[in-house]
Design an enzyme around this catalytic site. Structure first.
Site, PDB file in Angstrom:
ATOM      1  N   ARG A  50      39.698  60.477  25.725  1.00 49.20           N
ATOM      2  CA  ARG A  50      40.306  60.632  26.239  1.00 49.20           C
ATOM      3  C   ARG A  50      41.794  61.141  26.177  1.00 49.20           C
ATOM      4  O   ARG A  50      42.576  61.618  27.010  1.00 49.20           O
ATOM      5  CB  ARG A  50      40.753  59.047  25.180  1.00 49.20           C
ATOM      6  CG  ARG A  50      42.011  58.746  25.731  1.00 49.20           C
ATOM      7  CD  ARG A  50      42.231  57.075  25.296  1.00 49.20           C
ATOM      8  NE  ARG A  50      41.662  56.599  23.433  1.00 49.20           N
ATOM      9  CZ  ARG A  50      41.990  57.294  22.144  1.00 49.20           C
ATOM     10  NH1 ARG A  50      43.262  57.853  22.573  1.00 49.20           N
ATOM     11  NH2 ARG A  50      41.626  57.081  21.688  1.00 49.20           N
ATOM     12  N   TYR A  88      57.069  49.845  47.275  1.00 52.54           N
ATOM     13  CA  TYR A  88      56.335  49.588  46.417  1.00 52.54           C
ATOM     14  C   TYR A  88      55.301  48.106  46.346  1.00 52.54           C
ATOM     15  O   TYR A  88      56.099  47.915  45.026  1.00 52.54           O
ATOM     16  CB  TYR A  88      55.079  50.182  46.450  1.00 52.54           C
ATOM     17  CG  TYR A  88      53.858  49.781  46.235  1.00 52.54           C
ATOM     18  CD1 TYR A  88      52.413  49.890  47.037  1.00 52.54           C
ATOM     19  CD2 TYR A  88      52.669  50.411  44.438  1.00 52.54           C
ATOM     20  CE1 TYR A  88      51.439  49.775  46.948  1.00 52.54           C
ATOM     21  CE2 TYR A  88      51.736  49.834  44.237  1.00 52.54           C
ATOM     22  CZ  TYR A  88      50.748  49.901  45.575  1.00 52.54           C
ATOM     23  OH  TYR A  88      49.449  49.575  45.348  1.00 52.54           O
ATOM     24  N   ASP A 121      58.797  58.021  43.280  1.00 51.48           N
ATOM     25  CA  ASP A 121      57.088  57.647  43.789  1.00 51.48           C
ATOM     26  C   ASP A 121      56.925  58.264  45.187  1.00 51.48           C
ATOM     27  O   ASP A 121      57.898  58.344  46.025  1.00 51.48           O
ATOM     28  CB  ASP A 121      57.185  56.127  44.294  1.00 51.48           C
ATOM     29  CG  ASP A 121      55.152  55.908  44.836  1.00 51.48           C
ATOM     30  OD1 ASP A 121      55.304  56.533  44.729  1.00 51.48           O
ATOM     31  OD2 ASP A 121      55.346  55.006  44.384  1.00 51.48           O
ATOM     32  N   LYS A 173      45.188  58.128  47.273  1.00 53.76           N
ATOM     33  CA  LYS A 173      45.843  58.320  48.569  1.00 53.76           C
ATOM     34  C   LYS A 173      44.993  59.906  49.153  1.00 53.76           C
ATOM     35  O   LYS A 173      44.186  59.524  49.070  1.00 53.76           O
ATOM     36  CB  LYS A 173      47.452  57.884  48.887  1.00 53.76           C
ATOM     37  CG  LYS A 173      47.438  56.313  48.500  1.00 53.76           C
ATOM     38  CD  LYS A 173      47.044  55.456  49.213  1.00 53.76           C
ATOM     39  CE  LYS A 173      47.110  53.945  49.140  1.00 53.76           C
ATOM     40  NZ  LYS A 173      48.646  53.947  47.763  1.00 53.76           N
TER      41      LYS A 173
HETATM   42  C1  LIG Z   1      48.685  52.781  47.008  1.00 50.66           C
HETATM   43  C2  LIG Z   1      50.229  53.447  46.109  1.00 50.66           C
HETATM   44  C3  LIG Z   1      50.104  53.142  44.924  1.00 50.66           C
HETATM   45  C4  LIG Z   1      49.400  52.879  44.185  1.00 50.66           C
HETATM   46  O1  LIG Z   1      48.674  53.126  44.362  1.00 50.66           O
HETATM   47  P1  LIG Z   1      46.399  52.701  44.073  1.00 50.66           P
HETATM   48  O2  LIG Z   1      45.682  53.741  43.571  1.00 50.66           O
HETATM   49  O3  LIG Z   1      45.582  52.085  44.666  1.00 50.66           O
HETATM   50  O4  LIG Z   1      47.058  51.939  42.506  1.00 50.66           O
HETATM   51  C5  LIG Z   1      51.386  52.992  44.428  1.00 50.66           C
HETATM   52  N1  LIG Z   1      52.787  54.103  45.370  1.00 50.66           N
HETATM   53  C6  LIG Z   1      52.491  54.214  46.772  1.00 50.66           C
HETATM   54  C7  LIG Z   1      53.673  54.159  47.469  1.00 50.66           C
HETATM   55  C8  LIG Z   1      51.056  53.900  46.993  1.00 50.66           C
HETATM   56  O5  LIG Z   1      51.261  53.812  48.515  1.00 50.66           O
END
Ligand SMILES: *Cc1c(COP(=O)(O)O)cnc(C)c1O
Length: 395
Positions: A61, A114, A186, A211
């Site tokens: 972990r 988000y 972010d 993404k």
């Molecule tokens: C998709 C997304 C997230 C969250 O990611 P997940 O892996 O789906 O939890 C966070 N910030 C942005 C800008 C996103 O587009």
């Protein structure tokens, strides 16, 4: 979290570094890729080793060579001190916030964030005694007026991943620094290739690796990268909560980094072409894409970013839901679904008025968010052209 010994020096160009970072064939019998290490127990050869915990890996972990390879790669790409991996982007957001806040704190979060970020603030953080105030993403240096004595951090997401406002991150970071508070960013839209918030003054930068790092819609992963000021707090909360990602998803994200630069070049170019094409359509009121010269965020985007990814929005003239369905239901190439950053093109309808609280959304039409994948743009235009024809026919 040491650097992998085979990482080429930082003076190599980005595509070269992406091809070589996070792997060490000399440690893996000559195999080019860092293998998937699975495991919980890691053996200690002696009582002394067990007592001192001096070996590089102590428990599954807490890290494996696969995890370390991706952590070090993201730290290098973001110019950070330390990176932790999480099982999703949303968990990365939670870890970043929990690393810095405590009961009694006030935090400032962009109104363009988000949506699930808002949920963390309005539910989880509220429950532990942290107050969230949402602010206008275009506030810039004016953020200083909102900072209170108990304000702990400012959260930015630039551009907002539905509405695409570009924030003045350097101005916001300067106001934060003047008051001794943190900035969390972010950076999922830009990836570390096109923007580096730590260099602009932020203290923590996070990504949904789900993404573009994964890039193939088959991974759930998050990353958080700290600077020297926030590294201990981030490592502490990550270890305390016991967050660890799937070994396969770490491996796939590391593999995704090899092609990240060339994929992004294609997404950048194709999305701009599609955005221009949509801008010229009668059905479209405006396009929200910061890399278009006509966009209000263009000057800041040009100053702080090196490229644009494949995600942007458009506002259609007001339409009946049934006409929208006629357009979207029968698209051949554009899928309808959450997430983005993969090879396929996507579209979703959305309504910012339903969640914004600090700013009024100019609700003059139907918002659609597009992700432009790696298909041929001429095929994408043909698909949307037919869709817009169906929309007109049904209106
Ligand atoms: C998709 C997304 C997230 C969250 O990611 P997940 O892996 O789906 O939890 C966070 N910030 C942005 C800008 C996103 O587009």
């Amino acid at each position: 979290m040491s650097k992998s010994s085979s990482s080429p020096p930082g003076n190599k160009r980005i595509k070269t570094r992406l091809a070589h970072m996070g792997r060490d064939p000399g440690q893996n019998y000559g195999f080019i890729n860092t293998p998937i290490y699975r495991g919980s127990t890691i053996l200690y050869p002696t009582v002394e080793a067990y007592d001192t915990k001096s070996q590089p890996y102590t428990y599954g972990r807490r890290g494996t060579p696969t995890i370390r390879a991706l952590e070090d790669s993201i730290s290098e790409l973001e110019g950070g001190e330390l990176t932790v991996l999480t099982p999703s982007g949303l968990n990365a957001i939670a870890c970043a916030l929990l690393a810095l806040v405590e009961a009694g704190d006030h935090i400032l979060v962009t109104d363009s964030a988000y949506q699930p970020t808002r949920r963390i603030c309005n539910r989880l953080l509220k429950r532990i005694g942290v107050e969230t105030e949402f602010y206008d993403p275009l506030i810039g240096a004016g953020i200083g007026d909102l900072i209170r004595d108990n304000t702990r951090l400012i959260y930015v997401e630039s551009p907002g991943s539905q509405t695409f406002e570009i924030q003045d991150i350097p101005a916001i970071c300067e106001a934060a620094r003047a008051r001794g508070i943190f900035v969390v960013a972010d950076n999922t839209w830009a990836t570390p290739l096109y923007c580096n918030p730590l260099a602009l003054g932020a203290d923590l930068v996070l990504h949904a690796g789900t993404k573009y790092f994964g890039g193939h819609a088959d991974v759930n992963l998050g990353t958080v990268t700290a600077n020297a000021k926030t590294a201990d707090a981030l490592k502490g909360v990550h270890g305390d909560i016991g967050v660890c990602p799937s070994p396969e998803d770490v491996f796939l994200s590391l593999r995704g980094l090899r092609t990240l630069a060339i994929r992004l070049e294609q997404h950048h170019q194709a999305a701009i072409e599609m955005a221009h094409w949509l801008q010229d359509r009668d059905e479209v009121i405006r396009v929200l894409h910061p890399a278009l010269e006509s966009d209000p965020g263009y000057a800041l985007w040009e100053r702080d970013f090196r490229g644009a990814s494949g995600l942007f929005s458009v506002i259609l003239k007001p339409v009946e839901r049934s006409a929208l369905a006629a357009m979207l239901d029968d698209l051949e190439l554009f899928g309808m679904g959450a997430s983005w950053g993969s090879f396929e093109s996507l579209v979703i309808p959305f309504n910012p008025s339903s969640y914004r609280s600090a700013t009024a959304w100019r609700n003059d039409g139907q918002a659609l968010r597009f992700h432009i994948g790696l298909e041929d743009v001429e095929d994408l235009k043909e698909d949307l052209d037919k869709g817009l024809e169906r929309l007109r026919g049904a209106s």
